[in-house]
Scaffold this active site. Sequence first.
Site, mmCIF file in Angstrom:
data_model
loop_
_atom_site.group_PDB
_atom_site.id
_atom_site.type_symbol
_atom_site.label_atom_id
_atom_site.label_comp_id
_atom_site.label_asym_id
_atom_site.label_seq_id
_atom_site.Cartn_x
_atom_site.Cartn_y
_atom_site.Cartn_z
ATOM 1 C CG ASP A 98 -2.102 0.741 1.333
ATOM 2 O OD1 ASP A 98 -2.064 1.829 0.419
ATOM 3 O OD2 ASP A 98 -3.066 0.407 1.910
ATOM 4 C CG ASP A 199 -3.706 6.427 0.915
ATOM 5 O OD1 ASP A 199 -4.795 5.746 1.475
ATOM 6 O OD2 ASP A 199 -3.622 7.233 1.540
ATOM 7 C CD GLU A 257 -8.413 5.436 -0.512
ATOM 8 O OE1 GLU A 257 -9.420 5.376 0.343
ATOM 9 O OE2 GLU A 257 -7.374 6.280 -0.484
ATOM 10 C CG HIS A 321 -8.017 0.562 6.213
ATOM 11 N ND1 HIS A 321 -7.988 0.441 4.992
ATOM 12 C CD2 HIS A 321 -7.315 1.935 6.486
ATOM 13 C CE1 HIS A 321 -7.572 1.374 4.186
ATOM 14 N NE2 HIS A 321 -7.111 2.437 5.108
ATOM 15 C CG ASP A 322 -10.121 4.247 5.475
ATOM 16 O OD1 ASP A 322 -9.734 4.442 6.572
ATOM 17 O OD2 ASP A 322 -9.724 4.343 4.226
HETATM 18 C C1 GLC Z 1 -6.876 6.717 2.629
HETATM 19 C C2 GLC Z 1 -6.768 5.735 3.505
HETATM 20 C C3 GLC Z 1 -7.008 6.019 5.012
HETATM 21 C C4 GLC Z 1 -6.059 7.232 5.350
HETATM 22 C C5 GLC Z 1 -6.220 8.386 4.210
HETATM 23 C C6 GLC Z 1 -4.929 9.201 4.294
HETATM 24 O O1 GLC Z 1 -8.164 6.892 2.472
HETATM 25 O O2 GLC Z 1 -7.536 4.365 3.303
HETATM 26 O O3 GLC Z 1 -7.010 5.066 5.967
HETATM 27 O O4 GLC Z 1 -6.514 7.904 6.421
HETATM 28 O O5 GLC Z 1 -6.110 7.728 2.752
HETATM 29 O O6 GLC Z 1 -3.514 8.582 3.900
#
Ligand code: GLC
Length: 547
Positions: A98, A199, A257, A321-322
Site C-alpha cells: 500500500d 492510497d 483508491e 479499514h476505513d
Molecule cells: C486513505 C486511507 C485512509 C487514510 C487516508 C490518508 O483514504 O485508506 O486510511 O487515513 O487515505 O492517507
Amino acid sequence: MNKRWWKEAVIYQIYTRSFYDSNGDGIGDIEGTRRKLDYLKELGVDVLWISPCFESPNADNGYDVSDYGKIQKEFGNLQDLQALIRDAKDRDIKILLDLVLNHTSDEHPWFVESRKSKDNPYRDFYIWRKGNNGKEPNNWGSFFKGSAWEWDETTGEYYLHTFSTKQPDLNWENKEVRRRFHKIMKYWLDMGIAGFRLDAINYIKKPGNLPDSTLEPDENGCCIDTELYANNPGFTDFIREMHQQVWKEYDIMTVGECAVLTPERALEYVDEKDTLFDMVFNVELAFKRENFTWPDFKQTQRAFIRELDKGGWNSQFIQNHDIARRISMLSDTEQYHTELAKMLAALVHTLPGTPYIYQGEEIGMTNARFHSVDEFDDLFCRKEYYEKLEQGWSEEETLDYLNRYSRDQARTPMQWDDTAYSGFSMVKPWMKLSENYRTVNVQSERKRKNGIFAFYQALISLRKANPVLVYGSFQEYMEDNGELYVYTRTLGEVSWLVTINLTDMGQKLPLLPKWADRKFILGNYEEQSGEHQIVLRPYEAVIWALS
Ligand code: GLC
Ligand code: CA
C-alpha cells in the site's frame, strides 16, 4: 475480454497492526502475518494487500510514512517482509503493498528539510504558500477537520495538508519528487511484490491556482470540496509516467483508491487501451454510512458495471479499514448474523470484478462496544467526537454514533480463538477487542460445517472453477426492487442466476419462465433451496445454473 491473473484472483486485505502479534507486544506484525499463511491458503485467497507497513510515527496508522524504504519497527524488519514474500510465494500467494503518494509524514526527512528554509533543496517537495493578510492562504478544509493549511513558524509560511497536519501534501509538479517515487516503486517491485494499492491517489494533482481559489465556507469557516481536490487535469499524466517509468516492466496489478468517481471517469482510469490503473476503488460507495441504501448500491453498481464493461475492470468490496463493520451497520441483531455475513460475501464474489475481503469478514466480525472516547484510537474519530460535543450532541449520542460508524470498528484485533486476547496476542492488544470474540472467532468458525468461513471457501473455489463468475457478462433483473438483487452472469453457453434477498424478511421472487429449469449451485442456508422455491428467506442468497 482479456484474461489477466488479477481478474481471477481474490484479494485479502491485512491491517497488520490488528492481524496477528508474533512477539507479544500487543501489536500485530509482519512475522505474525507470515505465521498465518496456512490459514489464508486454507481460505483460498491469492493476494494479500498489506496496509502501509513502512516506517511511520503512526499519526494515521502508517498512512503517514516517514521512510518508504524501511519497515516500521513495530511490524518487524525487511527480513520479515522478505520471508513473508517468499513463504507466500511457496503457497502461490502474492503480496500487494500500500503506497501513500499524496502526502508523507511531517517526520519524513524530506519534510524536516523542507520546513527549514525557503531555499532548502527540499522546499519545493511540498506545497508552501504565503498567508493571506495574516490568515490561511485560502479557506480550504482538511478531510480530517479544520483548515487544510498549517502555519509553520520557521519560515513564516503555510503548508498544505489535505489530511492531518502530520501529513503534508507532496508537490507532484516537482520532477524530483516523481523520480524518487519511481525509484521507491522499483525497489519494492524488485523485491518480488505483485503490485500496489495506491492510497488517495487522485488527490496528487492540485488545482492550478491553489491559493487564489476560495470556496463557500461551511460553519467551521473552511471548506472541503472533494471535487476540487480530486481528478485535476493532468493527474493522469503522473500515472501514465509511473507506468512508463516503472510498472510496464513488471507483470503486476495496481489498484487506485479514488474519490469522486463517475463511471465514465472510472473507465478512463482503468481502460485497457490506455495504461493507467488495472482497477480503482470507488470509495464514495464504501464510505456511505447513514445514507447507505440498497437501491442506491444497486444503482451505483449498475452504472459502473455497464461502463467498465466497455473495456475496463471492476473491483468489488463492502468493507475495508476505513469503515465500521458493514454487517453491524446493516443489522444490529444477532438473529441472522451468519446469513447476512454470507449474503454480503455472495454479493462480492458474484458481481463482476475482482473480490476484496477485509480481515475478519470471513468469520463475520462485528462492531465492538466502545465505552469512552479514550478507547478510540483513530485521529479522525476523536476529532468527530469533540466536534459533535461542540455542536451540542450529548456524550451518549456521540458515543452511540461513533460506535456505529467509527473506522476504529474495522481495526479491532482479529479474533482467532476464545482464549484471552482472542489469540491475537499474549498481552493486552494495542486496540480494544470486540466482546464477542469468545463466540465469533476463527477456531469456532472452522468447525462449523455451514459457517461463514466455509461459505467463503466455497465461493472462492466456485469462482476459481467457473470462469462464468469472473468473465461472464452481467444482466440485472428487477432493477427498481429494493428488497431483491437478481442477476445473471453468462459466458458462452453457461448462464448462472444469482438471487439475493437484501432484507430480514421472506421475499417472494417472481420467476421468469426461462428460469424454470435451474439447478442449485450454492446457497447461504443450511438446507438447500428446493428446485421450485420462490420465497427467499431472510438474507438468502442462491446461485443457480440455468439451462
Ligand atoms: C486513505 C486511507 C485512509 C487514510 C487516508 C490518508 O483514504 O485508506 O486510511 O487515513 O487515505 O492517507
Ligand atoms: Ca508484535
